[in-house]
Design a protein around this motif. Structure first.
Motif, PDB file in Angstrom:
ATOM      1  N   THR A 198      29.704  -7.256  19.018  1.00 17.56           N
ATOM      2  CA  THR A 198      28.804  -6.846  17.925  1.00 17.56           C
ATOM      3  C   THR A 198      27.661  -6.005  18.502  1.00 17.56           C
ATOM      4  O   THR A 198      26.523  -6.472  18.584  1.00 17.56           O
ATOM      5  CB  THR A 198      28.231  -8.066  17.181  1.00 17.56           C
ATOM      6  OG1 THR A 198      27.575  -8.924  18.132  1.00 17.56           O
ATOM      7  CG2 THR A 198      29.325  -8.830  16.452  1.00 17.56           C
ATOM      8  N   ASN A 255      20.946 -18.526  25.433  1.00 19.77           N
ATOM      9  CA  ASN A 255      20.627 -19.077  24.117  1.00 19.77           C
ATOM     10  C   ASN A 255      20.721 -20.598  24.059  1.00 19.77           C
ATOM     11  O   ASN A 255      20.928 -21.185  23.012  1.00 19.77           O
ATOM     12  CB  ASN A 255      21.558 -18.476  23.047  1.00 19.77           C
ATOM     13  CG  ASN A 255      21.259 -17.021  22.802  1.00 19.77           C
ATOM     14  OD1 ASN A 255      20.154 -16.561  23.055  1.00 19.77           O
ATOM     15  ND2 ASN A 255      22.244 -16.293  22.322  1.00 19.77           N
ATOM     16  N   GLU A 271      29.199 -10.532  24.009  1.00 19.31           N
ATOM     17  CA  GLU A 271      28.512 -10.497  22.717  1.00 19.31           C
ATOM     18  C   GLU A 271      28.102  -9.074  22.359  1.00 19.31           C
ATOM     19  O   GLU A 271      28.237  -8.651  21.202  1.00 19.31           O
ATOM     20  CB  GLU A 271      27.280 -11.413  22.760  1.00 19.31           C
ATOM     21  CG  GLU A 271      27.614 -12.879  22.931  1.00 19.31           C
ATOM     22  CD  GLU A 271      26.383 -13.744  23.156  1.00 19.31           C
ATOM     23  OE1 GLU A 271      26.530 -14.973  23.169  1.00 19.31           O
ATOM     24  OE2 GLU A 271      25.277 -13.182  23.317  1.00 19.31           O
ATOM     25  N   PRO A 318      24.623  -3.273  19.030  1.00 17.60           N
ATOM     26  CA  PRO A 318      23.549  -2.788  18.151  1.00 17.60           C
ATOM     27  C   PRO A 318      23.980  -1.490  17.478  1.00 17.60           C
ATOM     28  O   PRO A 318      24.683  -0.672  18.068  1.00 17.60           O
ATOM     29  CB  PRO A 318      22.385  -2.551  19.115  1.00 17.60           C
ATOM     30  CG  PRO A 318      22.704  -3.367  20.321  1.00 17.60           C
ATOM     31  CD  PRO A 318      24.183  -3.380  20.438  1.00 17.60           C
ATOM     32  N   GLY A 377      15.372  -5.877  18.838  1.00 17.80           N
ATOM     33  CA  GLY A 377      16.413  -5.965  17.823  1.00 17.80           C
ATOM     34  C   GLY A 377      16.496  -7.369  17.257  1.00 17.80           C
ATOM     35  O   GLY A 377      16.002  -8.337  17.844  1.00 17.80           O
ATOM     36  N   SER A 378      17.138  -7.506  16.126  1.00 21.32           N
ATOM     37  CA  SER A 378      17.195  -8.797  15.437  1.00 21.32           C
ATOM     38  C   SER A 378      18.180  -9.771  16.064  1.00 21.32           C
ATOM     39  O   SER A 378      18.115 -10.977  15.812  1.00 21.32           O
ATOM     40  CB  SER A 378      17.572  -8.578  13.967  1.00 21.32           C
ATOM     41  OG  SER A 378      18.828  -7.920  13.861  1.00 21.32           O
ATOM     42  N   VAL A 379      19.100  -9.268  16.880  1.00 20.37           N
ATOM     43  CA  VAL A 379      20.104 -10.121  17.518  1.00 20.37           C
ATOM     44  C   VAL A 379      19.742 -10.327  18.986  1.00 20.37           C
ATOM     45  O   VAL A 379      19.429  -9.373  19.691  1.00 20.37           O
ATOM     46  CB  VAL A 379      21.509  -9.486  17.415  1.00 20.37           C
ATOM     47  CG1 VAL A 379      22.543 -10.379  18.113  1.00 20.37           C
ATOM     48  CG2 VAL A 379      21.891  -9.260  15.962  1.00 20.37           C
ATOM     49  N   ARG A 380      19.785 -11.564  19.423  1.00 22.32           N
ATOM     50  CA  ARG A 380      19.524 -11.871  20.827  1.00 22.32           C
ATOM     51  C   ARG A 380      20.859 -12.114  21.531  1.00 22.32           C
ATOM     52  O   ARG A 380      21.619 -13.015  21.151  1.00 22.32           O
ATOM     53  CB  ARG A 380      18.619 -13.092  20.962  1.00 22.32           C
ATOM     54  CG  ARG A 380      18.136 -13.327  22.392  1.00 22.32           C
ATOM     55  CD  ARG A 380      17.029 -14.363  22.412  1.00 22.32           C
ATOM     56  NE  ARG A 380      16.520 -14.572  23.762  1.00 22.32           N
ATOM     57  CZ  ARG A 380      15.533 -15.409  24.057  1.00 22.32           C
ATOM     58  NH1 ARG A 380      14.939 -16.091  23.084  1.00 22.32           N
ATOM     59  NH2 ARG A 380      15.117 -15.563  25.295  1.00 22.32           N
ATOM     60  N   TYR A 381      21.138 -11.321  22.533  1.00 24.60           N
ATOM     61  CA  TYR A 381      22.386 -11.404  23.274  1.00 24.60           C
ATOM     62  C   TYR A 381      22.162 -12.121  24.596  1.00 24.60           C
ATOM     63  O   TYR A 381      21.105 -11.984  25.213  1.00 24.60           O
ATOM     64  CB  TYR A 381      22.944 -10.014  23.569  1.00 24.60           C
ATOM     65  CG  TYR A 381      23.180  -9.149  22.347  1.00 24.60           C
ATOM     66  CD1 TYR A 381      24.382  -9.197  21.658  1.00 24.60           C
ATOM     67  CD2 TYR A 381      22.202  -8.254  21.902  1.00 24.60           C
ATOM     68  CE1 TYR A 381      24.626  -8.392  20.551  1.00 24.60           C
ATOM     69  CE2 TYR A 381      22.419  -7.436  20.802  1.00 24.60           C
ATOM     70  CZ  TYR A 381      23.633  -7.508  20.130  1.00 24.60           C
ATOM     71  OH  TYR A 381      23.850  -6.701  19.040  1.00 24.60           O
ATOM     72  N   GLU A 416      14.805   0.792  19.326  1.00 26.04           N
ATOM     73  CA  GLU A 416      15.070  -0.646  19.246  1.00 26.04           C
ATOM     74  C   GLU A 416      15.355  -1.162  20.651  1.00 26.04           C
ATOM     75  O   GLU A 416      16.314  -0.723  21.300  1.00 26.04           O
ATOM     76  CB  GLU A 416      16.257  -0.929  18.341  1.00 26.04           C
ATOM     77  CG  GLU A 416      16.660  -2.403  18.306  1.00 26.04           C
ATOM     78  CD  GLU A 416      17.892  -2.659  17.458  1.00 26.04           C
ATOM     79  OE1 GLU A 416      18.837  -3.327  17.942  1.00 26.04           O
ATOM     80  OE2 GLU A 416      17.917  -2.188  16.303  1.00 26.04           O
ATOM     81  N   ASP A 465      17.681  -6.942  22.736  1.00 24.81           N
ATOM     82  CA  ASP A 465      17.216  -8.245  23.208  1.00 24.81           C
ATOM     83  C   ASP A 465      18.324  -8.930  23.996  1.00 24.81           C
ATOM     84  O   ASP A 465      18.980  -9.862  23.524  1.00 24.81           O
ATOM     85  CB  ASP A 465      16.783  -9.101  22.017  1.00 24.81           C
ATOM     86  CG  ASP A 465      15.969 -10.312  22.436  1.00 24.81           C
ATOM     87  OD1 ASP A 465      15.797 -10.502  23.657  1.00 24.81           O
ATOM     88  OD2 ASP A 465      15.523 -11.068  21.552  1.00 24.81           O
ATOM     89  N   TYR A 466      18.511  -8.435  25.212  1.00 21.49           N
ATOM     90  CA  TYR A 466      19.555  -8.967  26.087  1.00 21.49           C
ATOM     91  C   TYR A 466      18.904  -9.839  27.144  1.00 21.49           C
ATOM     92  O   TYR A 466      18.104  -9.370  27.952  1.00 21.49           O
ATOM     93  CB  TYR A 466      20.324  -7.812  26.746  1.00 21.49           C
ATOM     94  CG  TYR A 466      21.456  -8.255  27.644  1.00 21.49           C
ATOM     95  CD1 TYR A 466      22.418  -9.160  27.205  1.00 21.49           C
ATOM     96  CD2 TYR A 466      21.574  -7.749  28.944  1.00 21.49           C
ATOM     97  CE1 TYR A 466      23.462  -9.556  28.024  1.00 21.49           C
ATOM     98  CE2 TYR A 466      22.617  -8.132  29.774  1.00 21.49           C
ATOM     99  CZ  TYR A 466      23.564  -9.045  29.311  1.00 21.49           C
ATOM    100  OH  TYR A 466      24.600  -9.425  30.133  1.00 21.49           O
TER     101      TYR A 466
END
Length: 392
Positions: free
Chosen positions: A121, A46, A117, A123, A108-112, A36, A39-40
């Motif tokens: 939370t 953002n 962050e 990965p 990954g599903s979360v963009r940091y 994975e 997504d940093y």
């Protein structure tokens, strides 16, 4: 299947950055893990929907706008034309980067966008790898613990082939970087100079490993390459990041001697603005097209690390040039030294005042291929053992 979190620069639109990340992702999967890509994107925060573009274009525009304040009307107009061309070129290439990212990166599903962050939370992975590329550049990422995997459990942290990007860590960054590096149990770097500097800084021995692009074979690169349908003649490829005129003059001399057409991948002002009708401009070039250009080239002239690497991968005769118009970049040529020393190709380096070597246009890659195979085995062993230990 165990999952590995991979941290690099997934939204930094640069050829070498994207291709090393693809190679790292692919290699981890070949070793039997799910991968994975984290997504940093700390430069995005953002908040903006503006797409990033190739860093070399932005840097050039910034130079033209903020450093080289032009005094005459002609030069001001020239600058505006250049800016417009670069903006259009960046937009066209960004779409190709977007396509490559969509097709090849398992984000990954979360963009940091900031370290806190990641810390709050993180990965959910069994181990984490940072690298390759200049993720440890002390000027670019100073005081960002993300690139030292501080958000992950200590025993799950692996550094694979990070580059410091400099031959010496600045004094103001030394204590902080020492603290970060000491907390990474599985430690490697891309350059010998980096290993020497880390040894002096921390007392630790960092294993020198290959850039991830050299962990894949030609067939694997062929599998993602996109070959231009507008280049029909044998060609010399110029991929020049700085505008040194002597590189261009030698490229023309070599192309003439070999009866080759010149194809330019334009990323500097001279190449973007040049109107020579005999030169083919490879404008619409994303990461996949970049590989295709090197795959089919008959000769390469470059001052780029990954330009040098892909010439070696495809056994394409090349010259790597030291930069002189940009003194800072000229001093950073050390990043080339490790791979050229490993492959025995140090004679392929040219600079102002150096004569062309005998048989300048032919290269015997037999020794280089053998050495790459040896170093590839060592690098894969380090990565495999590190992943196994860190994910247990």
């Amino acid at each position: 299947m165990k999952k590995i979190g991979l941290l690099s620069f997934p939204r930094y639109y640069n050829y070498g950055t994207f291709l090393q990340l693809y190679a790292m992702e692919t290699t981890i999967e070949k070793l039997g893990y799910a991968c994975e890509i984290i997504d940093y994107d700390r430069d995005n925060n953002n908040e903006s929907t503006k797409k990033p573009v190739d860093s070399s274009y932005l840097d050039l525009i910034k130079k033209m706008l903020s450093i080289r304040q032009l005094s005459t009307l002609k030069s001001r107009l020239d600058n505006r034309i250049f800016e417009r061309k670069m903006r259009k070129l960046s937009q066209e290439r960004t779409s190709l980067y977007d396509l490559f990212l969509s097709n090849h990166f398992k984000l990954g599903s979360v963009r940091y966008s900031q370290y806190k962050e990641l810390e709050q939370t993180p990965p959910q992975c069994d181990a984490f790898v940072v690298g390759s590329d200049q993720v440890w550049h002390p000027l670019g990422h100073f005081k960002d613990p993300s690139y030292f995997l501080k958000f992950a459990p200590k025993d799950q942290r692996i550094a694979y082939a990070p580059s410091l990007g400099v031959s010496e860590i600045p004094e103001q960054a030394r204590d902080w970087m020492k603290e970060q590096i000491l907390d990474i149990p599985f430690l490697s770097v891309r350059e010998m100079e980096g290993a020497t500097e880390i040894k002096a800084l921390t007392g630790r021995t960092a294993k020198v490993v290959l850039d991830p692009t050299l962990l894949l074979d030609i067939k694997e690169w062929d599998g993602i390459s996109v070959v231009s349908d507008v280049i029909s003649k044998p060609y010399l490829l110029c991929y020049i990041l700085e505008s040194d005129s002597y590189i261009r003059e030698l490229a023309q001399e070599i192309a003439s001697s070999l009866n080759l057409t010149i194809v330019v991948l334009p990323v500097n002002k001279h190449d973007v603005m040049d109107t020579n009708p005999d030169v083919i401009k490879a404008y619409n070039t994303g990461p996949a097209e970049f590989v295709g250009l090197f795959k089919n080239a008959s000769f390469v002239c470059t001052d780029s690390f990954h330009g040098t690497v892909f010439s070696i991968i495809y056994n394409c005769p090349f010259f790597t040039f030291k930069r002189h118009n940009n003194p800072t970049q000229a001093a950073l040529h050390s990043r080339m030294n490790t791979i050229l020393n490993i492959t025995g190709l140090t004679d392929r380096v040219l600079y102002k005042g150096k004569d062309l070597p005998v048989n300048a246009t032919t290269v015997d890659f037999s020794y280089a291929n053998k050495q790459i195979a040896i170093e590839k085995e060592k690098s894969l062993l380090f990565l495999s053992e590190s992943l196994n230990s860190a994910s247990s």
